[in-house]
Design an enzyme around this catalytic site. Sequence first.
Site, mmCIF file in Angstrom:
data_model
loop_
_atom_site.group_PDB
_atom_site.id
_atom_site.type_symbol
_atom_site.label_atom_id
_atom_site.label_comp_id
_atom_site.label_asym_id
_atom_site.label_seq_id
_atom_site.Cartn_x
_atom_site.Cartn_y
_atom_site.Cartn_z
ATOM 1 N NE ARG A 211 -2.092 15.540 3.243
ATOM 2 C CZ ARG A 211 -1.339 15.219 2.187
ATOM 3 N NH1 ARG A 211 -0.875 13.989 2.032
ATOM 4 N NH2 ARG A 211 -1.032 16.133 1.285
ATOM 5 C CG PHE A 227 1.410 2.055 4.112
ATOM 6 C CD1 PHE A 227 2.501 1.248 3.808
ATOM 7 C CD2 PHE A 227 0.163 1.460 4.259
ATOM 8 C CE1 PHE A 227 2.343 -0.130 3.634
ATOM 9 C CE2 PHE A 227 0.002 0.084 4.085
ATOM 10 C CZ PHE A 227 1.091 -0.718 3.776
ATOM 11 C CG ASP A 249 6.365 5.005 6.751
ATOM 12 O OD1 ASP A 249 5.478 5.445 5.994
ATOM 13 O OD2 ASP A 249 7.488 4.633 6.319
ATOM 14 C CB SER A 250 8.854 0.228 6.841
ATOM 15 O OG SER A 250 8.723 0.814 5.569
ATOM 16 C CG ASP A 300 -1.652 6.817 1.009
ATOM 17 O OD1 ASP A 300 -1.873 6.349 -0.133
ATOM 18 O OD2 ASP A 300 -1.108 7.927 1.193
ATOM 19 C CB CYS A 340 -0.858 5.585 -5.579
ATOM 20 S SG CYS A 340 0.534 4.776 -4.803
#
Length: 396
Positions: A211, A227, A249-250, A300, A340
């Site tokens: 970040r 995301f 984002d969801s 991400d 990830c």
Amino acid sequence: MAQLLLRAGKERSVMRRHPWIFAGSVARLSGRARAGDTVEVIADSGAFLGRAAYSPESQIRARMWSFDEATVIDHAFFKRTIAAAVARRSAHPQLTTQEGQRLIHGESDGLPGVIADRYRDTIVLQLTSAGADRWREAIVGGLLQATGCTRIYERSDSEVRGLEGLEPTTGVLAGEAPDADLQIDEYGVLLGVDAVAGHKTGFYLDQRENRRLTRDLARGRSVLNCFCYTGGFSLQALAGGAESVLSIDSSGPALDGARRNLARNPQLDASRAEWMEADVFTALRELKAAGRRFDLILLDPPKFAPSASHAQRAARAYKDINLLGFRLLNPGGVLMTYSCSGGIGLELFQSIVAGAASDAGRDAQILHRLGAAADHPVGLAFPEGEYLKGLVCQVL
Ligand code: SAH
């Protein structure tokens, strides 16, 4: 104490100090042991290999606590091991002043199944193995003593506990419940942490340094953060002087957290931020169809491949979003892309990203290869600990 006798040849990985003993490596259990009990691990030759936590329901039948005959597994062992892990963080110049930091990173810190994240005076603990679950009290005592923190909250609600035959469990382990307005300062940006209902332990500390890199790269750029969760990357991009930041984002609650985070930072220009509740796969196609372009795109996503068996389907999902990402970049634009998934290694991830660039018809180069921050170390004997990888690619 019960003994776990290994099959011939199966002592090799333990001798290289790998902490997992798979069911297929075990010849038999001699004596009685229940889930979480400590057993002695013995090679086919009769040689003592170490002490481990037994887990009869898991494919990982035992996890090593120690490789040394002199080490007894008791409260003092946890106290020592936790104090050493905390001391390593305190001694690291990048970590010593962080209000949010991972204190214990499981196997790589010598404590399989133990994750402890600190947010100011509050520790959020996640126990994911039968052995860790058994030693909860010792771990809590060790953390309180090593840190001076007053609150410990348990978030053992990760699905992987099921593989060990453990039920999910959450709640206060020490002190008061986490402050409803718990927040950390991350490189000058204030971020709220919902320790009780947020993802994982409340926040994604592993991306801290990445970040920060985003902040450095964002000046004057139009940014798309996919995301975004509670907006960590978005806020650092604003702090770095981004011209605009569109975040997707969801999850409605995650976006609410992101908006609250923006409000915590009046120094940032809120008029440059836009939040979108949408599925990234759909939203990227719509942005493309609408002719939108960006200078810096972040991808991400959540873990698409929890294990190697999901790798193929996951690879298609990574390919899809990265392809769309490359298509949405302006010339000279930068893609910061992450995986990830433990089941997707760096080499495979890089080849997926390369395939995406090529299918998008873009020439690109890698500027940075990224991983998790230093409070998420990877034991050299435990390559499975390396789950987060990132590539920063610039299109020509
Ligand atoms: N970058 C964040 C962490 C991202 S976690 C940080 O630095 O804090 C992954 C996020 O993806 C979660 O917030 C989850 O809600 C979101 N998500 C999962 N699937 C999604 C999808 N198909 N579309 C949009 N968001 C999704």
